[in-house]
Design an enzyme around this catalytic site. Structure first.
Site, PDB file in Angstrom:
ATOM      1  N   PHE A 152       0.861  -1.190   0.000  1.00  0.00           N
ATOM      2  CA  PHE A 152       0.000   0.000   0.000  1.00  0.00           C
ATOM      3  C   PHE A 152       0.894   1.235   0.000  1.00  0.00           C
ATOM      4  O   PHE A 152       0.703   2.156   0.788  1.00  0.00           O
ATOM      5  CB  PHE A 152      -0.929  -0.017   1.222  1.00  0.00           C
ATOM      6  CG  PHE A 152      -1.825  -1.225   1.278  1.00  0.00           C
ATOM      7  CD1 PHE A 152      -2.984  -1.296   0.523  1.00  0.00           C
ATOM      8  CD2 PHE A 152      -1.490  -2.319   2.080  1.00  0.00           C
ATOM      9  CE1 PHE A 152      -3.796  -2.425   0.563  1.00  0.00           C
ATOM     10  CE2 PHE A 152      -2.297  -3.445   2.127  1.00  0.00           C
ATOM     11  CZ  PHE A 152      -3.460  -3.497   1.359  1.00  0.00           C
ATOM     12  N   ASN A 211      -7.802   0.261  -3.160  1.00  0.00           N
ATOM     13  CA  ASN A 211      -7.509   1.274  -4.179  1.00  0.00           C
ATOM     14  C   ASN A 211      -8.782   1.797  -4.840  1.00  0.00           C
ATOM     15  O   ASN A 211      -8.910   2.988  -5.118  1.00  0.00           O
ATOM     16  CB  ASN A 211      -6.544   0.713  -5.234  1.00  0.00           C
ATOM     17  CG  ASN A 211      -5.097   0.895  -4.806  1.00  0.00           C
ATOM     18  OD1 ASN A 211      -4.825   1.437  -3.735  1.00  0.00           O
ATOM     19  ND2 ASN A 211      -4.163   0.455  -5.621  1.00  0.00           N
ATOM     20  N   LEU A 253     -10.105  13.730  -0.322  1.00  0.00           N
ATOM     21  CA  LEU A 253     -11.265  14.534  -0.734  1.00  0.00           C
ATOM     22  C   LEU A 253     -10.795  15.829  -1.377  1.00  0.00           C
ATOM     23  O   LEU A 253     -11.431  16.866  -1.245  1.00  0.00           O
ATOM     24  CB  LEU A 253     -12.165  14.823   0.478  1.00  0.00           C
ATOM     25  CG  LEU A 253     -12.986  13.657   1.015  1.00  0.00           C
ATOM     26  CD1 LEU A 253     -13.813  14.068   2.228  1.00  0.00           C
ATOM     27  CD2 LEU A 253     -13.919  13.072  -0.058  1.00  0.00           C
ATOM     28  N   CYS A 263      -1.283   3.090 -10.420  1.00  0.00           N
ATOM     29  CA  CYS A 263      -2.149   2.163  -9.668  1.00  0.00           C
ATOM     30  C   CYS A 263      -3.638   2.384  -9.867  1.00  0.00           C
ATOM     31  O   CYS A 263      -4.337   1.490 -10.362  1.00  0.00           O
ATOM     32  CB  CYS A 263      -1.816   2.241  -8.182  1.00  0.00           C
ATOM     33  SG  CYS A 263      -0.187   1.602  -7.829  1.00  0.00           S
ATOM     34  N   ARG A 330       3.087   8.536 -15.625  1.00  0.00           N
ATOM     35  CA  ARG A 330       2.154   7.538 -16.167  1.00  0.00           C
ATOM     36  C   ARG A 330       0.715   7.932 -15.831  1.00  0.00           C
ATOM     37  O   ARG A 330       0.406   8.246 -14.694  1.00  0.00           O
ATOM     38  CB  ARG A 330       2.464   6.142 -15.595  1.00  0.00           C
ATOM     39  CG  ARG A 330       3.653   5.496 -16.281  1.00  0.00           C
ATOM     40  CD  ARG A 330       3.981   4.182 -15.649  1.00  0.00           C
ATOM     41  NE  ARG A 330       4.541   4.363 -14.319  1.00  0.00           N
ATOM     42  CZ  ARG A 330       4.862   3.356 -13.507  1.00  0.00           C
ATOM     43  NH1 ARG A 330       4.645   2.103 -13.873  1.00  0.00           N
ATOM     44  NH2 ARG A 330       5.386   3.608 -12.319  1.00  0.00           N
TER      45      ARG A 330
HETATM   46  C1  UDX Z   1      -1.827   4.703  -4.576  1.00  0.00           C
HETATM   47  C2  UDX Z   1      -2.305   4.271  -3.178  1.00  0.00           C
HETATM   48  O1  UDX Z   1      -2.447   5.427  -2.342  1.00  0.00           O
HETATM   49  C3  UDX Z   1      -1.356   3.273  -2.582  1.00  0.00           C
HETATM   50  O2  UDX Z   1      -1.853   2.815  -1.321  1.00  0.00           O
HETATM   51  C4  UDX Z   1      -1.264   2.102  -3.563  1.00  0.00           C
HETATM   52  O3  UDX Z   1      -0.548   1.038  -3.091  1.00  0.00           O
HETATM   53  C5  UDX Z   1      -0.717   2.594  -4.883  1.00  0.00           C
HETATM   54  O4  UDX Z   1      -1.621   3.565  -5.401  1.00  0.00           O
HETATM   55  P1  UDX Z   1      -0.061   6.429  -5.554  1.00  0.00           P
HETATM   56  O5  UDX Z   1      -0.550   6.022  -6.911  1.00  0.00           O
HETATM   57  O6  UDX Z   1       1.390   6.541  -5.326  1.00  0.00           O
HETATM   58  O7  UDX Z   1      -0.614   5.445  -4.427  1.00  0.00           O
HETATM   59  O8  UDX Z   1      -0.673   7.872  -5.294  1.00  0.00           O
HETATM   60  P2  UDX Z   1      -1.770   8.554  -4.347  1.00  0.00           P
HETATM   61  O9  UDX Z   1      -1.092   9.473  -3.414  1.00  0.00           O
HETATM   62  O10 UDX Z   1      -2.700   7.594  -3.766  1.00  0.00           O
HETATM   63  O11 UDX Z   1      -2.527   9.452  -5.453  1.00  0.00           O
HETATM   64  C6  UDX Z   1      -3.103   8.874  -6.606  1.00  0.00           C
HETATM   65  C7  UDX Z   1      -3.726   9.907  -7.487  1.00  0.00           C
HETATM   66  O12 UDX Z   1      -4.889  10.464  -6.889  1.00  0.00           O
HETATM   67  C8  UDX Z   1      -2.839  11.100  -7.825  1.00  0.00           C
HETATM   68  O13 UDX Z   1      -3.002  11.432  -9.185  1.00  0.00           O
HETATM   69  C9  UDX Z   1      -3.361  12.210  -6.937  1.00  0.00           C
HETATM   70  O14 UDX Z   1      -3.126  13.496  -7.453  1.00  0.00           O
HETATM   71  C10 UDX Z   1      -4.843  11.892  -6.907  1.00  0.00           C
HETATM   72  N1  UDX Z   1      -5.541  12.388  -5.713  1.00  0.00           N
HETATM   73  C11 UDX Z   1      -5.243  11.900  -4.485  1.00  0.00           C
HETATM   74  C12 UDX Z   1      -6.523  13.360  -5.861  1.00  0.00           C
HETATM   75  O15 UDX Z   1      -6.815  13.821  -6.973  1.00  0.00           O
HETATM   76  N2  UDX Z   1      -7.185  13.780  -4.741  1.00  0.00           N
HETATM   77  C13 UDX Z   1      -6.920  13.300  -3.499  1.00  0.00           C
HETATM   78  O16 UDX Z   1      -7.584  13.734  -2.547  1.00  0.00           O
HETATM   79  C14 UDX Z   1      -5.911  12.339  -3.364  1.00  0.00           C
END
Ligand code: UDX
Length: 436
Positions: A152, A211, A253, A263, A330
């Site tokens: 995670f 996820n 949020l 992911c 990506r």
């Molecule tokens: C995610 C999961 O958080 C992690 O637990 C899993 O194992 C892998 O996928 P990651 O892809 O590194 O991690 O990024 P994360 O910080 O979760 O953000 C994902 C995407 O959501 C980003 O593009 C981010 O900008 C977007 N996001 C996140 C939002 O648009 N709003 C939010 O409130 C949070």
């Protein structure tokens, strides 16, 4: 204990470096010789804060090594992690060919009892497939356990997430495998991190469900932001008040141009596909992916509305990575939006603290700049697409003086709309049309 990690991509490398930090002897394996050569020389192959220090410490203290020799790594290890890629197929299903290939090799080289663990995100049922492939390829009768131990880790905070996780999930059908996995993770067990012990299939599904739920929160708030724009409300206040309800929680949020990265987009689609194989129509997760696709286009519309006739205009883009503290582009919404702007005949200037090298390969027609002010030079519109800290407190007067027109599309809501408007900029945020 000696363990092997097969696949030195993002998850494999972080996992290997962190286990070595726990005092475990780790051999990281990859068939890509150039990658292994770099890692042997102490050069990190991915951008992740804190990783370089752990890699050099592990190597210096003799607990972390890198090789292309899978046979040797398997034979000296008690636990073998499979951390290879599971990219999406055309249909959205996860492509398991690399997992299958590695499982066959593990089977071929088995020389005693081992725990074979899938760390890669894989559909429920993959553990059973791994078990079958190992048995089929094993010439002698060796016992082995198969486990699922999903990661995670957030990019940019992966080491912190590994060292201080909210939970460790171990899916394993037999007590010997569970005991060995618990022993491996004992530094976390001892500091009271919750362990969830389940069947292999359940652990595999936990990863996708987690996820998909996080992605749901993001798409939900993005839809509410769209409504706020129409009604004239401030989504920032809506999200804050919602998040103060403990049952909802404040995280994930934040509205924006939609989720990206390696992911969420892949895992939400793979979950829908997996469910369809069981004749389950996952309506919510499907809608989450549709809302995410639409969100990027809605953001593009905001930019187009601010810009007017696009041809001949200059747009300055700040941030290309899918989120801050990573060089990963990506499925980045920023890349989608830059592509569309270029196609519309807009002259794009762009910068990002970490991902310019990758972005340059995609956009020969874009002018890449080193800082925000250079990027904004002569621009008709400044667009924030990744919320890097260094973009949060820019000198607005300086920006205004270098831009052709003072206009900002803040697609990550990093500025206070009223403050920006008071500084003489035309401003649009996400779900923040309200001004009072
Ligand atoms: C995610 C999961 O958080 C992690 O637990 C899993 O194992 C892998 O996928 P990651 O892809 O590194 O991690 O990024 P994360 O910080 O979760 O953000 C994902 C995407 O959501 C980003 O593009 C981010 O900008 C977007 N996001 C996140 C939002 O648009 N709003 C939010 O409130 C949070």
């Amino acid at each position: 204990m000696h363990i092997a990690i097969i696949g030195t991509g993002y998850v494999g490398l972080v996992t290997g470096a962190c286990f070595a930090e726990f005092g475990v002897n780790v051999t990281c394996v990859d068939k890509d010789e150039s990658k292994i050569k770099k890692l042997q020389e102490g050069i990190p192959t991915i951008y992740e804060p804190g990783l370089e220090v752990l890699l050099s410490k592990g190597r210096r203290e003799g607990r972390l090594s890198f090789t292309t020799n899978l046979k040797e790594a398997v034979q000296k290890s008690l636990v073998i992690f499979i951390a290879v890629g599971t990219p999406p197929r055309e249909t959205g299903a996860a492509d398991l060919s690399q997992v299958e290939e590695v499982a066959a090799e593990i089977g071929k080289y088995l020389n005693g009892y081992k725990v074979v663990v899938t760390k890669s995100t894989v559909p429920a049922g993959t553990g059973a497939l791994v078990k079958r492939i190992i048995s089929e390829n094993c010439s002698e009768e060796f016992r082995f356990s198969v486990a699922s131990n999903p990661e995670f880790l957030r990019e940019g905070a992966a080491i912190e997430d590994f060292m201080h996780p909210d939970r460790i999930v171990i899916g394993c059908g037999d007590p010997e495998g569970v005991a060995i996995m618990k022993d491996l993770y004992s530094p976390l067990y001892l500091i009271d991190i919750p362990f969830v012990i389940t069947s292999v299939e359940t652990a595999e599904l936990i990863k996708y469900a987690s996820n998909a739920f996080l992605a749901t929160k993001i798409s939900f708030i993005n839809e509410i932001a769209m409504l706020c724009d129409r009604v004239g409300c401030d989504v920032y206040d809506v999200a804050r008040a919602m998040g103060l309800d403990k049952r909802i929680g404040p995280e994930f949020l934040h509205p924006g141009p939609g989720y990206g990265g390696s992911c969420f987009p892949k895992d939400t689609r793979a979950l829908v596909h997996l469910a369809a194989n069981y004749e389950c129509d996952l309506k919510i997760v499907k809608a989450v992916t549709e809302v995410n696709d639409r969100q990027r286009d809605l953001m593009l519309e905001k930019v187009k509305q601010m810009l007017g006739e696009p041809v001949g205009k200059t747009v300055a883009v700040l941030g290309l990575a899918f989120k801050p503290n990573t060089d990963d582009i990506r499925e980045s919404p920023a890349i989608y939006i830059v592509r569309k702007l270029v196609d519309l005949g807009v002259k794009v200037r762009a910068s990002d603290p970490a991902s310019i090298d990758e972005a340059k390969k995609l956009f020969p027609e874009v002018d890449f700049c080193t800082d925000a002010y250079e990027t904004a030079q002569g621009a008709d519109l400044l667009v924030f697409l990744t919320e890097w800290n260094q973009y949060r407190k820019l000198d607005l007067e300086k920006l205004k003086s270098v831009m052709a027109q003072p206009a900002i599309a803040d697609l990550r809501n990093i500025y206070d709309p009223n403050l920006i408007r008071k500084s003489g900029f035309k401003y649009v945020g996400v779900g923040r049309t309200c001004s009072f």
